[in-house]
Design a protein around this motif. Structure first.
Motif, short mmCIF file in Angstrom:
data_model
loop_
_atom_site.label_atom_id
_atom_site.label_comp_id
_atom_site.label_asym_id
_atom_site.label_seq_id
_atom_site.Cartn_x
_atom_site.Cartn_y
_atom_site.Cartn_z
N LEU A 238 11.13 -13.15 8.80
CA LEU A 238 10.62 -11.88 9.33
C LEU A 238 10.20 -10.94 8.20
CD1 LEU A 238 10.13 -10.49 12.05
CD2 LEU A 238 12.38 -9.43 11.83
N LYS A 239 10.93 -10.97 7.09
CA LYS A 239 10.61 -10.09 5.97
C LYS A 239 9.26 -10.43 5.33
CE LYS A 239 13.11 -12.82 2.50
NZ LYS A 239 14.23 -12.83 1.52
N ASP A 240 8.76 -11.67 5.57
CA ASP A 240 7.46 -12.05 5.04
C ASP A 240 6.32 -11.43 5.83
OD1 ASP A 240 8.54 -13.80 3.06
OD2 ASP A 240 8.86 -15.32 4.60
N LEU A 241 6.60 -11.01 7.06
CA LEU A 241 5.53 -10.55 7.93
C LEU A 241 5.68 -9.12 8.45
CD1 LEU A 241 4.91 -13.78 10.03
CD2 LEU A 241 3.20 -12.55 8.71
N GLU A 242 6.91 -8.70 8.75
CA GLU A 242 7.09 -7.42 9.44
C GLU A 242 6.54 -6.23 8.66
OE1 GLU A 242 10.42 -5.64 12.44
OE2 GLU A 242 11.13 -6.28 10.47
N PRO A 243 6.81 -6.09 7.37
CA PRO A 243 6.26 -4.93 6.64
C PRO A 243 4.73 -4.93 6.61
CG PRO A 243 8.01 -5.99 5.37
CD PRO A 243 7.67 -6.91 6.49
N VAL A 244 4.14 -6.10 6.36
CA VAL A 244 2.68 -6.22 6.32
C VAL A 244 2.10 -5.90 7.69
CG1 VAL A 244 0.76 -7.80 5.92
CG2 VAL A 244 2.81 -7.96 4.52
N LEU A 245 2.78 -6.36 8.73
CA LEU A 245 2.31 -6.19 10.10
C LEU A 245 2.33 -4.72 10.51
CD1 LEU A 245 1.27 -7.90 12.41
CD2 LEU A 245 3.63 -8.20 13.19
N SER A 246 3.42 -4.02 10.23
CA SER A 246 3.53 -2.62 10.63
C SER A 246 2.48 -1.76 9.93
CB SER A 246 4.93 -2.08 10.34
OG SER A 246 5.22 -2.13 8.96
N ILE A 247 2.27 -2.02 8.63
CA ILE A 247 1.26 -1.25 7.87
C ILE A 247 -0.14 -1.59 8.36
CG2 ILE A 247 0.24 -0.91 5.59
CD1 ILE A 247 3.04 -1.43 4.41
N GLY A 248 -0.39 -2.88 8.58
CA GLY A 248 -1.71 -3.31 9.04
C GLY A 248 -2.07 -2.74 10.39
N VAL A 249 -1.13 -2.73 11.31
CA VAL A 249 -1.36 -2.19 12.65
C VAL A 249 -1.56 -0.68 12.60
CG1 VAL A 249 -0.28 -1.82 14.90
CG2 VAL A 249 -0.16 -4.06 13.83
N PHE A 250 -0.77 -0.02 11.75
CA PHE A 250 -0.86 1.44 11.61
C PHE A 250 -2.24 1.86 11.11
CE2 PHE A 250 -0.23 5.41 9.20
CZ PHE A 250 0.36 6.21 10.17
N ASN A 251 -2.84 1.04 10.24
CA ASN A 251 -4.13 1.37 9.64
C ASN A 251 -5.33 0.75 10.37
OD1 ASN A 251 -3.14 2.97 7.46
ND2 ASN A 251 -2.49 1.09 6.42
N ASN A 252 -5.06 0.08 11.49
CA ASN A 252 -6.12 -0.59 12.25
C ASN A 252 -6.53 0.28 13.44
OD1 ASN A 252 -7.77 -2.25 13.76
ND2 ASN A 252 -6.40 -4.03 13.69
N LYS A 253 -7.79 0.74 13.43
CA LYS A 253 -8.27 1.62 14.50
C LYS A 253 -8.26 0.94 15.86
CE LYS A 253 -11.23 4.86 11.99
NZ LYS A 253 -12.60 5.44 11.90
N HIS A 254 -8.25 -0.37 15.87
CA HIS A 254 -8.32 -1.11 17.13
C HIS A 254 -6.96 -1.67 17.56
CE1 HIS A 254 -12.66 -0.85 16.80
NE2 HIS A 254 -12.59 -1.36 15.58
N SER A 255 -5.90 -1.10 17.03
CA SER A 255 -4.57 -1.64 17.35
C SER A 255 -3.90 -0.92 18.50
CB SER A 255 -3.66 -1.56 16.12
OG SER A 255 -3.27 -0.22 15.88
N GLY A 256 -4.34 0.29 18.85
CA GLY A 256 -3.65 1.10 19.85
C GLY A 256 -2.50 1.87 19.24
N LEU A 257 -2.08 1.44 18.03
CA LEU A 257 -1.01 2.13 17.30
C LEU A 257 -1.54 2.76 16.02
CD1 LEU A 257 1.82 -0.54 17.75
CD2 LEU A 257 1.83 1.77 18.71
N TRP A 258 -2.86 2.94 15.97
CA TRP A 258 -3.50 3.51 14.79
C TRP A 258 -2.97 4.92 14.51
CZ3 TRP A 258 -7.71 7.32 14.51
CH2 TRP A 258 -8.24 7.46 13.21
N HIS A 259 -2.39 5.09 13.33
CA HIS A 259 -1.80 6.36 12.91
C HIS A 259 -0.83 6.91 13.96
CE1 HIS A 259 -5.10 7.44 9.73
NE2 HIS A 259 -4.49 6.28 9.50
N SER A 260 -0.15 6.02 14.63
CA SER A 260 0.75 6.44 15.72
C SER A 260 2.07 6.99 15.18
CB SER A 260 1.04 5.24 16.63
OG SER A 260 2.05 5.55 17.57
N SER A 261 2.56 8.04 15.84
CA SER A 261 3.85 8.61 15.46
C SER A 261 4.99 7.65 15.77
CB SER A 261 4.08 9.94 16.19
OG SER A 261 4.09 9.75 17.59
N LEU A 262 4.75 6.66 16.63
CA LEU A 262 5.78 5.68 16.94
C LEU A 262 6.14 4.87 15.69
CD1 LEU A 262 4.69 4.27 20.42
CD2 LEU A 262 5.86 6.40 19.86
N ILE A 263 5.11 4.56 14.88
CA ILE A 263 5.35 3.85 13.63
C ILE A 263 5.80 4.82 12.55
CG2 ILE A 263 4.28 2.46 11.82
CD1 ILE A 263 2.40 1.31 13.89
#
Length: 334
Positions: A238-263
């Motif tokens: 999980l440590k190989d993917l979770e940090p990259v995934l959270s940052i990638g989703v946060f910075n992705n305009k098409h993720s629904g979680l883009w710049h979201s306060s949830l993250i």
């Protein structure tokens, strides 16, 4: 129209004729029995045997059943199995959680995200996805217009507030998060936070699940790198993917979680990666579908269906580009 007689009176009326011929002691016993039966009929235990009730504090998901369901229905996802099993059972066995359980499932289509949300729903509520306490939101269906975001935010808050008021252990599933308008999901931020109560309602025992294709490219890259380096996919942690995934989703305009306060506020408990499926995993899906239909297992059919699936990268043909998503329709053809 007169209201029907209460249960005790109804039973006494039914016993009335016979009671006239009985001794006073016998009549007393009959009345006592009728009273006891009425109490049982009106008890929550009897009522909930026929109609769905919200689970109480003592009603908890069966960890053994949850593990069995994951083993039988989810293929090639060692990380998702481990995280979901520990997260759901740990949350359910905590008598005083500090916040709702919030899971964000990421990966390409057909890798098992919907299966997992269904399995969780089945283990929390008897009716599963059909339960009145499990609520599925589809971005393209429930929130189609970007000019109505304010209305959607108000509706979403009212839906969640009303449903958690009815059942503290409500489950909310948000599918197609990658198609959700940016900023909309932040409307539920107060419900996911560490508040004991909001306007007299506690949301701490609810479960929120987000499903998204966003981050699938990041997950695939890591999985492919492991394969190229001769390392088994089961070595991915999980440590190989979770940090990259959270940052990638946060910075992705098409993720629904883009710049979201949830993250930003660390309100999502787990980012769960679903790895791309290999040929052998697709064959597992095909076998499971054949058996679920009650048909005899025919390995020649399994091979035919698997060989019709498309794989990538084009030269190596390692991963199925649709996971197991088209298995059912291809089986219908064969």
């Amino acid at each position: 129209m007169p209201s029907p007689p209460p249960p005790l009176l109804l039973l006494l009326l039914l016993l009335g004729v016979a009671a006239e011929a009985l001794e006073p002691i016998t009549v007393g016993i009959a009345i006592g029995a009728a009273s006891a039966l009425t109490g049982y009929l009106s008890s929550p235990r009897f009522y909930c045997a026929f109609l769905e009730c919200c689970p109480g504090d003592k009603d908890r998901p069966n960890g053994t059943a949850l593990k069995l369901n994951l083993d039988e229905k989810l293929f090639g996802q060692h990380l998702a199995k481990e995280v979901i099993l520990k997260a759901v059972t740990g949350f359910a066995n905590n008598p005083n959680p500090k916040k709702p359980l919030t899971l964000s499932l990421h990966g390409w289509a057909g890798t098992g995200k919907n299966f997992v949300s269904q399995i969780v729903a089945d283990n929390v509520h008897k009716g599963g996805l059909k339960s009145k306490y499990v609520h599925l939101f589809l971005s393209t269906l429930h929130f189609p217009h970007d000019h109505q975001i304010k209305l959607y935010k108000d509706q979403l808050q009212k839906w969640i507030r009303g449903n958690v008021s009815a059942c503290a252990k409500s489950v909310f599933i948000f599918d197609e998060m990658d198609k959700l308008h940016p900023g909309l999901i932040d409307a539920i931020k107060p419900f996911l936070d560490y508040y004991e109560q909001i306007d007299g309602i506690s949301y701490r025992k609810a479960i929120f699940i987000f499903l998204s294709n966003a981050g699938g490219d990041l997950i695939t890259k890591v999985t492919l790198d492991f394969w190229k380096n001769g390392r088994a996919r089961e070595e991915i942690q999980l440590k190989d993917l979770e940090p990259v995934l959270s940052i990638g989703v946060f910075n992705n305009k098409h993720s629904g979680l883009w710049h979201s306060s949830l993250i930003d506020r660390n309100l999502i408990d787990y980012f769960v990666p679903f790895l791309p499926l290999e040929y052998k995993h697709v064959k597992m899906c095909i076998r499971a579908e054949i058996q679920a239909r009650g048909n005899p297992l025919d390995e020649s059919i399994v091979e035919k269906v698997a060989d019709e699936m498309t794989f990538f990268p084009k030269d190596e043909r390692i991963f199925s580009d649709k996971g197991c998503k088209t298995v059912q329709t291809k089986l219908d053809f064969h």
